[in-house]
Motif scaffolding. Structure first.
Motif, short mmCIF file in Angstrom:
data_model
loop_
_atom_site.label_atom_id
_atom_site.label_comp_id
_atom_site.label_asym_id
_atom_site.label_seq_id
_atom_site.Cartn_x
_atom_site.Cartn_y
_atom_site.Cartn_z
N GLU A 80 0.83 -1.21 0.00
CA GLU A 80 0.00 0.00 0.00
C GLU A 80 0.86 1.26 0.00
N ALA A 81 2.02 1.20 0.62
CA ALA A 81 2.92 2.35 0.66
C ALA A 81 3.47 2.68 -0.73
N VAL A 82 3.43 1.72 -1.65
CA VAL A 82 3.96 1.89 -3.01
C VAL A 82 2.86 2.37 -3.98
N LEU A 83 1.61 2.17 -3.60
CA LEU A 83 0.49 2.42 -4.52
C LEU A 83 -0.02 3.86 -4.46
N THR A 84 -0.67 4.25 -5.55
CA THR A 84 -1.36 5.54 -5.58
C THR A 84 -2.70 5.39 -4.86
N LYS A 85 -3.37 6.50 -4.63
CA LYS A 85 -4.65 6.49 -3.93
C LYS A 85 -5.68 5.62 -4.68
N GLU A 86 -5.74 5.76 -5.99
CA GLU A 86 -6.68 4.98 -6.79
C GLU A 86 -6.33 3.49 -6.77
N GLN A 87 -5.04 3.18 -6.85
CA GLN A 87 -4.60 1.78 -6.81
C GLN A 87 -4.92 1.15 -5.46
N LYS A 88 -4.82 1.94 -4.39
CA LYS A 88 -5.13 1.42 -3.05
C LYS A 88 -6.58 0.97 -2.96
N LYS A 89 -7.50 1.71 -3.60
CA LYS A 89 -8.91 1.32 -3.59
C LYS A 89 -9.10 -0.03 -4.27
N LYS A 90 -8.45 -0.21 -5.39
CA LYS A 90 -8.53 -1.49 -6.11
C LYS A 90 -7.87 -2.61 -5.30
N TYR A 91 -6.77 -2.25 -4.63
CA TYR A 91 -6.07 -3.26 -3.83
C TYR A 91 -6.94 -3.73 -2.66
N GLU A 92 -7.74 -2.84 -2.11
CA GLU A 92 -8.66 -3.23 -1.03
C GLU A 92 -9.60 -4.35 -1.50
N ALA A 93 -10.09 -4.23 -2.73
CA ALA A 93 -10.97 -5.27 -3.27
C ALA A 93 -10.22 -6.59 -3.43
N ILE A 94 -8.97 -6.52 -3.86
CA ILE A 94 -8.15 -7.73 -3.99
C ILE A 94 -7.93 -8.38 -2.63
N LYS A 95 -7.66 -7.56 -1.61
CA LYS A 95 -7.47 -8.10 -0.25
C LYS A 95 -8.73 -8.77 0.25
N LYS A 96 -9.89 -8.15 0.03
CA LYS A 96 -11.15 -8.74 0.49
C LYS A 96 -11.39 -10.08 -0.19
N GLU A 97 -11.10 -10.16 -1.47
CA GLU A 97 -11.27 -11.42 -2.19
C GLU A 97 -10.33 -12.48 -1.63
N ARG A 98 -9.09 -12.11 -1.35
CA ARG A 98 -8.12 -13.06 -0.78
C ARG A 98 -8.60 -13.55 0.58
N GLN A 99 -9.11 -12.64 1.40
CA GLN A 99 -9.60 -13.01 2.73
C GLN A 99 -10.80 -13.96 2.62
N GLU A 100 -11.66 -13.71 1.65
CA GLU A 100 -12.82 -14.58 1.44
C GLU A 100 -12.37 -15.99 1.03
N ARG A 101 -11.39 -16.06 0.13
CA ARG A 101 -10.87 -17.37 -0.28
C ARG A 101 -10.26 -18.10 0.91
N MET A 102 -9.58 -17.38 1.78
CA MET A 102 -8.99 -18.02 2.96
C MET A 102 -10.07 -18.55 3.89
N ARG A 103 -11.15 -17.78 4.06
CA ARG A 103 -12.26 -18.26 4.90
C ARG A 103 -12.86 -19.54 4.31
N GLU A 104 -13.04 -19.55 3.01
CA GLU A 104 -13.58 -20.74 2.34
C GLU A 104 -12.62 -21.91 2.48
N TRP A 105 -11.33 -21.64 2.33
CA TRP A 105 -10.33 -22.70 2.44
C TRP A 105 -10.34 -23.32 3.83
N ARG A 106 -10.53 -22.48 4.82
CA ARG A 106 -10.55 -22.97 6.21
C ARG A 106 -11.90 -23.56 6.58
N GLY A 107 -12.88 -23.42 5.68
CA GLY A 107 -14.19 -24.01 5.94
C GLY A 107 -15.08 -23.18 6.83
N ARG A 108 -14.76 -21.90 6.93
CA ARG A 108 -15.59 -21.02 7.75
C ARG A 108 -16.54 -20.23 6.87
#
Length: 123
Positions: free
Chosen positions: A93-121
């Motif tokens: 996030e320290a490397v990204l622009t403000k607009e890129q950070k918004k898109k990166y937030e969506a990527i992080k949420k998707e990654r977190q969702e996949r982890m929850r699914e992987w763990r069966g929660r």
């Protein structure tokens, strides 16, 4: 008798070979797939790619250390992985622009969702 044992053991042997191959391929890839996704979705500049590559290379080295250190201790390994991703996210996030950070937030949420699914929660 030994031929029967061999024939019965053959599928098990192939299973172990396949699993070993799959694990070695995954470890070899490291965070490369993640970087490629960031390049495409965030339209990273060459300078950003270089900086993020260094972040991910460092994280890969730490992951290898953690894998060795916490071998057999799943809870400690998961904690180390969460902490590593928190650090990766902050550094990226320290490397990204403000607009890129918004898109990166969506990527992080998707990654977190996949982890929850992987763990069966449930989410």
């Amino acid at each position: 008798m030994s031929r029967k044992v061999f024939i019965l053991a053959l599928p098990i042997l192939f299973s172990f070979i396949f699993i070993g191959f799959a694990l070695s391929q995954d470890r070899g890839r490291g965070y490369g797939g993640f970087l490629e996704r960031l390049k495409q979705e965030l339209n990273l500049t060459p300078e950003q790619v270089t900086k993020i590559q260094k972040i991910l290379d460092s994280a890969q080295k730490q992951a290898e250390i953690d894998r060795e250190k916490y071998q057999g201790n799943r809870e400690a390994m998961m904690k180390a992985m969460r902490e590593r991703w928190e650090k990766i996210d902050k550094e990226i996030e320290a490397v990204l622009t403000k607009e890129q950070k918004k898109k990166y937030e969506a990527i992080k949420k998707e990654r977190q969702e996949r982890m929850r699914e992987w763990r069966g929660r449930p989410s």
